[in-house]
Scaffold this active site. Sequence first.
Site, PDB file in Angstrom:
ATOM      1  N   HIS A   1       0.880  -1.167   0.139  1.00  0.00           N
ATOM      2  CA  HIS A   1       0.205   0.154   0.000  1.00  0.00           C
ATOM      3  C   HIS A   1       0.792   1.110  -0.200  1.00  0.00           C
ATOM      4  O   HIS A   1       1.901   1.308   0.487  1.00  0.00           O
ATOM      5  CB  HIS A   1      -1.063   0.234   1.345  1.00  0.00           C
ATOM      6  CG  HIS A   1      -0.228  -0.105   2.592  1.00  0.00           C
ATOM      7  ND1 HIS A   1      -0.214  -1.179   3.348  1.00  0.00           N
ATOM      8  CD2 HIS A   1       0.419   0.993   3.366  1.00  0.00           C
ATOM      9  CE1 HIS A   1       0.457  -0.949   4.359  1.00  0.00           C
ATOM     10  NE2 HIS A   1       0.795   0.181   4.518  1.00  0.00           N
ATOM     11  N   ASN A   2       0.398   2.431  -0.712  1.00  0.00           N
ATOM     12  CA  ASN A   2       0.906   3.536  -0.605  1.00  0.00           C
ATOM     13  C   ASN A   2       2.321   3.873  -1.252  1.00  0.00           C
ATOM     14  O   ASN A   2       2.886   4.582  -1.579  1.00  0.00           O
ATOM     15  CB  ASN A   2       1.343   4.234   0.877  1.00  0.00           C
ATOM     16  CG  ASN A   2      -0.201   4.496   1.416  1.00  0.00           C
ATOM     17  OD1 ASN A   2      -1.210   4.587   1.126  1.00  0.00           O
ATOM     18  ND2 ASN A   2       0.049   4.492   2.948  1.00  0.00           N
TER      19      ASN A   2
END
Length: 332
Positions: free
Chosen positions: A243-244
């Site tokens: 994620h991110n």
Amino acid sequence: MTRLVQLAEVLKTELRFAEGREELHISGVAGAKRAGASDLVFAEDAEALEAALASAALAVIVARKIAPEENPGKTLLVTPQPKLAFAQAARLLRVQDEAAGIHPTAVIAPDVVLGRRVSIGAYAVLEAGVKVGDDSRVDAGAVLGAGVKVGQGCRIYPRVVVYPGVEMGDRVVIHAGAVLGGDGFGYVRDRETGAYTQFPQQGRLVIEDDVEIGANTTVDRGALEETRLEKGVKIDNLVHIGHNVRVGKHVVIAAQTGISGSSEIGNHAIVGGQVGIGDHATVGEQVILGSGSGVLTHKKVKGAGVVFWGRPARPLKQYLKELATLAKLSRG
């Protein structure tokens, strides 16, 4: 069949016809050993050129630096980058799958918006609010969650799962079994009990134009913000992106690589197979990470064109010097 004159014009190559052969048609591409009488082959060095000229191929894409001055008896397409031109020719000459329309077993929500010439395969599922652009294809058993947006000219192969809210640009290719937009691996530990509670995973995943994602690869959505794969990214099979993460333009990532959350990879970087990248790490533009190397958490690896190797990753010259020193110590 495609006229060679038209192909040469699109590829921006110099066309040199063999004597008496000025109206030729090409049907496909091949290697020199298996080329047929209407095929196109390529040559980047003298040895490859010799094999290409001896083959049955109709024409040869050849590097300008080795192109014969005299007519060799074959039609030539001369260019500084023959392998690139050959790959582009293969795309142009590829036989396209005929659109099958909407299979009767597909499950499509009432408010789904489908563009022109879209194909939806057997048992595919398109949930509420999905939008699919012109000339895109969703193959058998694929699942597009609520609100997914698919651009024009995309290909989603069988059994791909796209979680709600994922956005794809144009000409995106997703190979079989990939999972896009799943929850990231983010948990908060209770220091008193030791129990873990999931940190919110409610961001989004954005995939820009011309991205290709290999079979059984997984790309997580952002936690509170977004995960983004920028234009032209090419990802091999069995890669995990947390994620991110931001992957810059025209980055290439080989198989079995893992990229932890909130890391960043700069434009035009090359990531070899089985590379491990810790969370919040930064890989600079045009960096080359050799196979099996590792980037530690919060570390920054920078140097355009520099090859890094080892765990932790360091410049190849330094890595080889250290190996040589260890070898001397082991003998001593």
